[in-house]
Write a protein that holds these residues in place. Structure first.
Motif, PDB file in Angstrom:
ATOM      1  N   GLY A   1     -17.897  16.668 -73.190  1.00  0.00           N
ATOM      2  CA  GLY A   1     -17.570  17.408 -74.411  1.00  0.00           C
ATOM      3  C   GLY A   1     -16.356  18.292 -74.221  1.00  0.00           C
ATOM      4  O   GLY A   1     -15.441  17.981 -73.470  1.00  0.00           O
ATOM      5  N   CYS A   2     -16.334  19.408 -74.941  1.00  0.00           N
ATOM      6  CA  CYS A   2     -15.176  20.298 -74.942  1.00  0.00           C
ATOM      7  C   CYS A   2     -15.586  21.692 -74.485  1.00  0.00           C
ATOM      8  O   CYS A   2     -15.638  22.631 -75.300  1.00  0.00           O
ATOM      9  CB  CYS A   2     -14.578  20.381 -76.347  1.00  0.00           C
ATOM     10  N   PRO A   3     -15.882  21.890 -73.206  1.00  0.00           N
ATOM     11  CA  PRO A   3     -16.300  23.216 -72.716  1.00  0.00           C
ATOM     12  C   PRO A   3     -15.285  24.304 -73.070  1.00  0.00           C
ATOM     13  O   PRO A   3     -15.670  25.453 -73.281  1.00  0.00           O
ATOM     14  CB  PRO A   3     -16.394  23.042 -71.200  1.00  0.00           C
ATOM     15  N   ALA A   4     -14.011  23.929 -73.164  1.00  0.00           N
ATOM     16  CA  ALA A   4     -12.972  24.925 -73.423  1.00  0.00           C
ATOM     17  C   ALA A   4     -13.146  25.587 -74.792  1.00  0.00           C
ATOM     18  O   ALA A   4     -12.635  26.673 -75.030  1.00  0.00           O
ATOM     19  CB  ALA A   4     -11.593  24.282 -73.321  1.00  0.00           C
ATOM     20  N   LEU A   5     -13.867  24.938 -75.705  1.00  0.00           N
ATOM     21  CA  LEU A   5     -14.064  25.514 -77.041  1.00  0.00           C
ATOM     22  C   LEU A   5     -15.215  26.518 -77.073  1.00  0.00           C
ATOM     23  O   LEU A   5     -15.420  27.211 -78.070  1.00  0.00           O
ATOM     24  CB  LEU A   5     -14.371  24.405 -78.050  1.00  0.00           C
ATOM     25  N   ALA A   6     -15.983  26.585 -75.968  1.00  0.00           N
ATOM     26  CA  ALA A   6     -17.213  27.388 -75.995  1.00  0.00           C
ATOM     27  C   ALA A   6     -16.932  28.879 -75.918  1.00  0.00           C
ATOM     28  O   ALA A   6     -15.909  29.318 -75.395  1.00  0.00           O
ATOM     29  CB  ALA A   6     -18.122  26.973 -74.846  1.00  0.00           C
ATOM     30  N   GLU A   7     -17.877  29.661 -76.451  1.00  0.00           N
ATOM     31  CA  GLU A   7     -17.787  31.124 -76.355  1.00  0.00           C
ATOM     32  C   GLU A   7     -18.570  31.638 -75.158  1.00  0.00           C
ATOM     33  O   GLU A   7     -18.261  32.658 -74.586  1.00  0.00           O
ATOM     34  CB  GLU A   7     -18.342  31.760 -77.639  1.00  0.00           C
TER      35      GLU A   7
ATOM     36  N   GLN B   1     -20.877  27.165 -78.664  1.00  0.00           N
ATOM     37  CA  GLN B   1     -19.986  27.800 -79.641  1.00  0.00           C
ATOM     38  C   GLN B   1     -20.822  28.058 -80.894  1.00  0.00           C
ATOM     39  O   GLN B   1     -21.326  27.113 -81.510  1.00  0.00           O
ATOM     40  CB  GLN B   1     -18.829  26.858 -79.960  1.00  0.00           C
ATOM     41  N   GLY B   2     -20.992  29.311 -81.253  1.00  0.00           N
ATOM     42  CA  GLY B   2     -21.905  29.633 -82.349  1.00  0.00           C
ATOM     43  C   GLY B   2     -23.305  29.222 -81.933  1.00  0.00           C
ATOM     44  O   GLY B   2     -23.801  29.631 -80.886  1.00  0.00           O
ATOM     45  N   ARG B   3     -23.930  28.340 -82.706  1.00  0.00           N
ATOM     46  CA  ARG B   3     -25.258  27.841 -82.327  1.00  0.00           C
ATOM     47  C   ARG B   3     -25.157  26.483 -81.640  1.00  0.00           C
ATOM     48  O   ARG B   3     -26.140  25.945 -81.146  1.00  0.00           O
ATOM     49  CB  ARG B   3     -26.140  27.696 -83.568  1.00  0.00           C
ATOM     50  N   LEU B   4     -23.952  25.908 -81.663  1.00  0.00           N
ATOM     51  CA  LEU B   4     -23.818  24.513 -81.249  1.00  0.00           C
ATOM     52  C   LEU B   4     -23.423  24.338 -79.783  1.00  0.00           C
ATOM     53  O   LEU B   4     -22.590  25.086 -79.263  1.00  0.00           O
ATOM     54  CB  LEU B   4     -22.766  23.822 -82.112  1.00  0.00           C
ATOM     55  N   VAL B   5     -24.011  23.347 -79.180  1.00  0.00           N
ATOM     56  CA  VAL B   5     -23.592  22.957 -77.827  1.00  0.00           C
ATOM     57  C   VAL B   5     -22.371  22.055 -77.970  1.00  0.00           C
ATOM     58  O   VAL B   5     -22.451  20.988 -78.573  1.00  0.00           O
ATOM     59  CB  VAL B   5     -24.722  22.204 -77.104  1.00  0.00           C
TER      60      VAL B   5
ATOM     61  N   THR C   1     -23.614  13.795 -80.957  1.00  0.00           N
ATOM     62  CA  THR C   1     -23.026  14.663 -81.981  1.00  0.00           C
ATOM     63  C   THR C   1     -23.313  16.099 -81.564  1.00  0.00           C
ATOM     64  O   THR C   1     -24.222  16.338 -80.777  1.00  0.00           O
ATOM     65  CB  THR C   1     -23.674  14.416 -83.351  1.00  0.00           C
ATOM     66  N   PRO C   2     -22.574  17.089 -82.109  1.00  0.00           N
ATOM     67  CA  PRO C   2     -22.860  18.485 -81.753  1.00  0.00           C
ATOM     68  C   PRO C   2     -24.278  18.841 -82.176  1.00  0.00           C
ATOM     69  O   PRO C   2     -24.697  18.504 -83.280  1.00  0.00           O
ATOM     70  CB  PRO C   2     -21.843  19.273 -82.593  1.00  0.00           C
ATOM     71  N   ARG C   3     -25.009  19.494 -81.295  1.00  0.00           N
ATOM     72  CA  ARG C   3     -26.398  19.838 -81.634  1.00  0.00           C
ATOM     73  C   ARG C   3     -26.627  21.310 -81.387  1.00  0.00           C
ATOM     74  O   ARG C   3     -26.069  21.883 -80.461  1.00  0.00           O
ATOM     75  CB  ARG C   3     -27.361  19.052 -80.743  1.00  0.00           C
ATOM     76  N   PRO C   4     -27.505  21.926 -82.208  1.00  0.00           N
ATOM     77  CA  PRO C   4     -27.846  23.318 -81.947  1.00  0.00           C
ATOM     78  C   PRO C   4     -28.496  23.452 -80.579  1.00  0.00           C
ATOM     79  O   PRO C   4     -29.249  22.564 -80.152  1.00  0.00           O
ATOM     80  CB  PRO C   4     -28.852  23.659 -83.043  1.00  0.00           C
ATOM     81  N   LEU C   5     -28.222  24.558 -79.903  1.00  0.00           N
ATOM     82  CA  LEU C   5     -28.779  24.783 -78.576  1.00  0.00           C
ATOM     83  C   LEU C   5     -30.318  24.753 -78.600  1.00  0.00           C
ATOM     84  O   LEU C   5     -30.942  24.178 -77.718  1.00  0.00           O
ATOM     85  CB  LEU C   5     -28.284  26.129 -78.037  1.00  0.00           C
ATOM     86  N   THR C   6     -30.904  25.337 -79.644  1.00  0.00           N
ATOM     87  CA  THR C   6     -32.375  25.377 -79.744  1.00  0.00           C
ATOM     88  C   THR C   6     -32.945  23.961 -79.762  1.00  0.00           C
ATOM     89  O   THR C   6     -33.928  23.671 -79.089  1.00  0.00           O
ATOM     90  CB  THR C   6     -32.803  26.097 -81.033  1.00  0.00           C
ATOM     91  N   GLU C   7     -32.275  23.080 -80.504  1.00  0.00           N
ATOM     92  CA  GLU C   7     -32.758  21.711 -80.608  1.00  0.00           C
ATOM     93  C   GLU C   7     -32.648  20.996 -79.259  1.00  0.00           C
ATOM     94  O   GLU C   7     -33.550  20.260 -78.851  1.00  0.00           O
ATOM     95  CB  GLU C   7     -31.896  21.007 -81.656  1.00  0.00           C
ATOM     96  N   LEU C   8     -31.522  21.237 -78.555  1.00  0.00           N
ATOM     97  CA  LEU C   8     -31.332  20.607 -77.256  1.00  0.00           C
ATOM     98  C   LEU C   8     -32.405  21.093 -76.275  1.00  0.00           C
ATOM     99  O   LEU C   8     -32.948  20.322 -75.486  1.00  0.00           O
ATOM    100  CB  LEU C   8     -29.939  20.920 -76.716  1.00  0.00           C
ATOM    101  N   LYS C   9     -32.738  22.377 -76.366  1.00  0.00           N
ATOM    102  CA  LYS C   9     -33.760  22.920 -75.465  1.00  0.00           C
ATOM    103  C   LYS C   9     -35.132  22.321 -75.764  1.00  0.00           C
ATOM    104  O   LYS C   9     -35.918  22.079 -74.849  1.00  0.00           O
ATOM    105  CB  LYS C   9     -33.820  24.437 -75.590  1.00  0.00           C
TER     106      LYS C   9
END
Ligand SMILES: Cc1cc2nc3c(=O)[nH]c(=O)nc-3n(C[C@H](O)[C@H](O)[C@H](O)COP(=O)(O)OP(=O)(O)OC[C@H]3O[C@@H](n4cnc5c(N)ncnc54)[C@H](O)[C@@H]3O)c2cc1C
Ligand code: SF4
Lengths: 412, 63
Positions: A335-341, A361-365, A386-394
């Motif tokens: 993915g694009c780690p550079a875009l993460a917060e 980034q925000g809620r998305l991984v 596809t981008p997924r919310p962190l909660t969903e991935l967990k």
């Protein structure tokens, strides 16, 4: 149909192979500035530098491709109305379809002392051979820039017993992975004996009086570093000069739609480091990826897409994948780690040597970084189409029984 | 049938092949690669993509 590819490296080769495999029977011309058949660059900062591989080992298999190679020949201009690529020797190549795969070159330091002997950059085979020879008699190497190539060369030089100082204006190495993981990379380099100078930039290189050989560097905080060899690892510059005046959209890479077709001309496609392509993980914004796997994927797709009309072309959808090897850590990212917060640890092995972190980034991984955890990364690849919310991935992770182990506490 | 070879001296467990064809290539808990050595011709496109995307050019196919 006459297919011309400019750039004879990874993405250019993959494009040529894919076009032939997809049934292209017409002329196929590959123009390359370097005198060599295509070779692979990752070993140049790793195995080749460490002496574990020889020059021949970096050659990419070229099969029985029916290609007219124009090697050692630089393209100097593009005339889209006459569909011609101008060459350095005054000649021209006519194309029906064109694939641009001219990639990047190493960015140079242009301050005082840049011309001194012993100052290196690393992009080509010749660069690697020269740096390897220099390291054989180097006492202290100064690496300027703690990005991927700088860190890999620092690690390779340490394995050869060379003293290493690495400087970067950033507060941690491998900036795209963020500050939390950055602390870990910094520690890893210090543990292996690298002197890290984070914060100050390179101001000037100097030699001993009357000598054209580099002896050290002055940094922006007023300190200096003694070194008999210097690697400038300040990232890459795009090879787009030959496209000046062509009317193609440069952003500064070649702006493409998802099918790798240039935004201004359906007869022209781009692939690899030079192609700027909309990415789902970036919310549809165009991104340029300077990594091996994307270049290989782009090449294969551009070669196929170039044979068909624009509306029959397929899109590039795979999220970026890349890796870097430093000491005994195989760091792989998706993915694009550079875009993460920020990043959050998802898995950690009991001995602490293997882990997986999400880049959020925000809620998305938007990315995942794994250390010595290739099999786990394969799981995330499927989970992160596809981008997924962190909660969903967990939640999905909680259903998985083959994880490395659960992290307790903060970042490693 | 197509014969598939992976040079284990070259493979560095990048998992590109696994991503392209998870039914033909797998990584085990120690990140070692295992794969199906004889594959039906209908899967040629997947195998060629794996050959061309493996960063170590460790995969060879025959037939
Ligand atoms: C030392 C090093 C280590 C790396 N390690 C890794 C790694 O571990 N993992 C990873 O994912 N990626 C790594 N990369 C990045 C990876 O190698 C690149 O992403 C890849 O090479 C891009 O391929 P490309 O074909 O798009 O461009 P390039 O490889 O840059 O090739 C472009 C070619 O076009 C030629 N060219 C340029 N201008 C012209 C012109 N006007 N006319 C004709 N020819 C021209 C150039 O001479 C060059 O041969 C590394 C890169 C380097 C330099
Ligand atoms: S893609 Fe290549 S290096 Fe990666 S696991 Fe498959 S064979 Fe090994």
């Amino acid at each position: 149909m006459r297919l011309v590819i400019v750039g004879a490296s990874l993405s250019g080769l993959r494009a040529a192979q894919a076009a032939r495999r997809a049934g292209h029977e017409g002329e196929l011309i590959v123009i390359g500035a370097e005198p060599h058949l295509p070779y692979t660059r990752p070993p140049l900062s790793k195995e080749l530098l460490q002496g574990k591989q020889e020059i021949e080992d970096s050659a990419l298999p070229v099969d029985e491709l029916d290609v007219q190679w124009r090697l050692g020949t630089e393209a100097t201009g593009l005339d889209r109305t006459r569909r011609r690529v101008r060459l350095q020797d005054g000649g021209e190549e006519h194309y029906d379809r064109l694939i641009i795969a001219t990639g990047c070159r190493a960015r140079r330091f242009d301050g005082p002392g840049a011309h001194l002997d012993g100052v290196h950059t690393l992009r080509t085979l010749e660069d690697a051979v020269a740096l390897r020879a220099a390291l054989a008699s180097t006492r202290r190497l100064l690496v300027v820039g703690a990005g991927f190539i700088g860190c890999e060369v620092a690690a390779s030089a340490r394995s050869l017993g060379v003293e290493v100082t690495m400087v970067d204006i950033a507060s941690h190495p491998l900036v795209p992975f963020g500050p939390a993981l950055g602390k870990r990379w910094a520690q890893m380099h210090r543990d292996h004996g690298v002197e890290l100078r984070l914060g100050p930039g390179l101001e000037a290189l100097y030699g001993d009086t009357g000598s054209e050989r580099v002896a050290g560097a002055r940094l922006s905080d007023g300190t200096s570093v003694e070194a008999d060899t210097v690697l400038i690892a300040l990232g890459a510059t795009l090879n787009t000069e030959w496209l000046t005046g062509s009317g193609l959209e440069l952003d500064p890479g070649v702006a493409c739609d998802p099918t790798l077709t240039s935004t201004r001309d359906p007869e022209i496609l781009a692939a690899g480091d030079i192609a700027s392509v909309p990415a789902a993980l970036a919310g549809g914004a165009r991104v340029r990826v300077e990594h091996w796997t994307t270049a290989a994927e782009h090449g294969q797709l551009a070669g196929r897409n170039a044979l068909v009309a624009h509306d029959e072309r397929t899109a590039h959808t795979a999220p970026p994948y890349f890796w870097t090897d430093q000491y005994d850590a195989k760091i792989q990212a998706l993915g694009c780690p550079a875009l993460a917060e920020h990043s959050e640890l998802l898995e950690l092995s009991p001995d602490g040597g293997r882990f997986v972190a999400a880049c959020v980034q925000g809620r998305l991984v938007v990315g995942v970084v794994a250390v010595n955890a290739a099999r786990r990364l394969a799981w995330y690849r499927r989970a992160l189409q596809t981008p997924r919310p962190l909660t969903e991935l967990k939640e999905a992770l909680a259903q998985e029984d083959a994880t490395l182990g659960s992290p307790v506490g903060a970042m490693p | 049938m197509i014969k598939v070879h992976i040079d284990l001296n070259l493979c560095q467990s990048h998992g590109e092949c696994v991503a392209i064809a998870p039914d033909l290539f797998q990584l085990d808990e120690n990140d070692f690669i295992s794969w199906q050595e004889e594959v039906d011709d209908s899967r040629r496109a997947d195998l060629e993509a794996a050959v061309n995307t493996c960063p170590m050019t460790a995969i060879r196919i025959e037939g």
